[in-house]
Design a protein around this motif. Structure first.
Motif, PDB file in Angstrom:
ATOM      1  N   LEU A  52      80.888 -21.034  48.367  1.00  0.00           N
ATOM      2  CA  LEU A  52      80.480 -20.254  47.189  1.00  0.00           C
ATOM      3  C   LEU A  52      81.693 -19.629  46.495  1.00  0.00           C
ATOM      4  O   LEU A  52      81.793 -19.642  45.267  1.00  0.00           O
ATOM      5  CB  LEU A  52      79.472 -19.171  47.583  1.00  0.00           C
ATOM      6  CG  LEU A  52      78.083 -19.671  47.968  1.00  0.00           C
ATOM      7  CD1 LEU A  52      77.235 -18.517  48.513  1.00  0.00           C
ATOM      8  CD2 LEU A  52      77.399 -20.323  46.787  1.00  0.00           C
ATOM      9  N   PHE A  53      82.609 -19.093  47.274  1.00  0.00           N
ATOM     10  CA  PHE A  53      83.830 -18.519  46.722  1.00  0.00           C
ATOM     11  C   PHE A  53      84.611 -19.577  45.939  1.00  0.00           C
ATOM     12  O   PHE A  53      85.064 -19.337  44.823  1.00  0.00           O
ATOM     13  CB  PHE A  53      84.711 -17.945  47.841  1.00  0.00           C
ATOM     14  CG  PHE A  53      86.093 -17.549  47.378  1.00  0.00           C
ATOM     15  CD1 PHE A  53      86.293 -16.331  46.739  1.00  0.00           C
ATOM     16  CD2 PHE A  53      87.181 -18.383  47.580  1.00  0.00           C
ATOM     17  CE1 PHE A  53      87.567 -15.966  46.304  1.00  0.00           C
ATOM     18  CE2 PHE A  53      88.445 -18.028  47.153  1.00  0.00           C
ATOM     19  CZ  PHE A  53      88.643 -16.811  46.515  1.00  0.00           C
TER      20      PHE A  53
ATOM     21  N   GLN B  65      87.295 -28.351  43.256  1.00  0.00           N
ATOM     22  CA  GLN B  65      86.107 -28.124  44.079  1.00  0.00           C
ATOM     23  C   GLN B  65      85.891 -29.210  45.122  1.00  0.00           C
ATOM     24  O   GLN B  65      85.603 -28.909  46.268  1.00  0.00           O
ATOM     25  CB  GLN B  65      84.876 -28.027  43.194  1.00  0.00           C
ATOM     26  CG  GLN B  65      84.702 -26.657  42.595  1.00  0.00           C
ATOM     27  CD  GLN B  65      83.476 -26.594  41.747  1.00  0.00           C
ATOM     28  OE1 GLN B  65      83.396 -27.270  40.745  1.00  0.00           O
ATOM     29  NE2 GLN B  65      82.535 -25.789  42.152  1.00  0.00           N
TER      30      GLN B  65
ATOM     31  N   LYS C 150      85.078 -22.037  38.671  1.00  0.00           N
ATOM     32  CA  LYS C 150      84.398 -21.935  37.368  1.00  0.00           C
ATOM     33  C   LYS C 150      84.847 -20.723  36.562  1.00  0.00           C
ATOM     34  O   LYS C 150      85.069 -20.818  35.353  1.00  0.00           O
ATOM     35  CB  LYS C 150      82.886 -21.891  37.574  1.00  0.00           C
ATOM     36  CG  LYS C 150      82.120 -21.839  36.264  1.00  0.00           C
ATOM     37  CD  LYS C 150      80.640 -21.946  36.457  1.00  0.00           C
ATOM     38  CE  LYS C 150      79.961 -21.927  35.088  1.00  0.00           C
ATOM     39  NZ  LYS C 150      78.568 -22.251  35.172  1.00  0.00           N
ATOM     40  N   PHE C 151      84.965 -19.570  37.213  1.00  0.00           N
ATOM     41  CA  PHE C 151      85.179 -18.339  36.470  1.00  0.00           C
ATOM     42  C   PHE C 151      86.627 -17.845  36.457  1.00  0.00           C
ATOM     43  O   PHE C 151      86.938 -16.893  35.745  1.00  0.00           O
ATOM     44  CB  PHE C 151      84.265 -17.232  36.997  1.00  0.00           C
ATOM     45  CG  PHE C 151      82.810 -17.532  36.783  1.00  0.00           C
ATOM     46  CD1 PHE C 151      82.267 -17.485  35.507  1.00  0.00           C
ATOM     47  CD2 PHE C 151      81.998 -17.897  37.848  1.00  0.00           C
ATOM     48  CE1 PHE C 151      80.930 -17.768  35.298  1.00  0.00           C
ATOM     49  CE2 PHE C 151      80.658 -18.198  37.650  1.00  0.00           C
ATOM     50  CZ  PHE C 151      80.124 -18.133  36.371  1.00  0.00           C
TER      51      PHE C 151
ATOM     52  N   TYR D  46      82.802 -20.443  42.701  1.00  0.00           N
ATOM     53  CA  TYR D  46      82.900 -19.320  41.771  1.00  0.00           C
ATOM     54  C   TYR D  46      84.313 -19.229  41.181  1.00  0.00           C
ATOM     55  O   TYR D  46      84.484 -19.123  39.967  1.00  0.00           O
ATOM     56  CB  TYR D  46      82.539 -18.003  42.481  1.00  0.00           C
ATOM     57  CG  TYR D  46      82.700 -16.804  41.587  1.00  0.00           C
ATOM     58  CD1 TYR D  46      81.681 -16.419  40.730  1.00  0.00           C
ATOM     59  CD2 TYR D  46      83.890 -16.079  41.578  1.00  0.00           C
ATOM     60  CE1 TYR D  46      81.827 -15.328  39.889  1.00  0.00           C
ATOM     61  CE2 TYR D  46      84.050 -14.997  40.737  1.00  0.00           C
ATOM     62  CZ  TYR D  46      83.021 -14.618  39.898  1.00  0.00           C
ATOM     63  OH  TYR D  46      83.179 -13.554  39.052  1.00  0.00           O
TER      64      TYR D  46
END
Length: 186
Positions: A95-96, A133, A102-103, A99
């Motif tokens: 998840l990290f 990713q 993307k951000f 995230y």
């Protein structure tokens, strides 16, 4: 034999701790190396203030990864994962990674392209990106597959949230995670 079980259990724990420390130390080393290179070139390490970047860092660890600080963070998370909570840690690390890609990474690279233009585009084209990713997901899945394989080989002493994972289940989980890592596009 009880002494053999104790030896196998101790061996597994030693391997798990060693893998944890290796990952943690590698991540911390990469992170510190990258920050020092930024400081050496008098540019910002603040990811919130990317517009304060004064130079494009392409030497040292940046020859191998556009994002070694984030790679270091992922390795630190994996080190903590191997030590404390395998399943939860892997999920959090994935998840990290999604995230941060993307951000943070993509917006940073857009700003870098505007600031440094052709130099950054050339740098991106010439570099085999170590932090995207799929590659990170492949690393995390492969690491989890190895941990489960170790559990299979060293008598099933791994426990997740108080439940001991049977060696046969670890073998199947290892094969499944290895397969997922294999089929992800590089």
């Amino acid at each position: 034999d009880e002494s053999l079980d104790r030896t196998l259990s101790t061996d597994y724990i030693v391997h798990q701790i060693a893998l944890s420390y290796i990952s943690y130390i590698a991540g911390l080393s990469i992170l510190v190396w990258a920050v020092r290179l930024f400081k050496k070139q008098n540019t910002t390490v603040n990811p919130i203030k990317i517009e304060n970047a004064s130079s494009l860092v392409t030497s040292g660890i940046f020859k191998y990864s556009r994002n070694p600080m984030y790679l270091g963070m992922v390795l630190i998370l994996l080190g903590l994962t191997f030590m404390f909570n395998l399943i939860g840690g892997i999920m959090f690390t994935l998840l990290f990674t999604m995230y941060i890609t993307k951000f943070q990474i993509r917006p940073e690279e857009e700003v870098m392209e505007r600031f440094f233009g052709a130099d950054f585009i050339k740098y991106k084209q010439n570099l085999n990106v170590a932090m995207n990713q799929n590659k990170v997901a492949r690393i995390v899945l492969s690491a989890a597959a190895i941990v489960h394989l170790l559990n299979f080989l060293f008598s099933g002493q791994m426990s997740i949230w108080g439940y001991v994972i049977p060696p046969v289940l670890s073998l199947f989980v290892s094969i499944f995670l290895g397969y997922l890592a294999y089929i992800l596009k590089p």
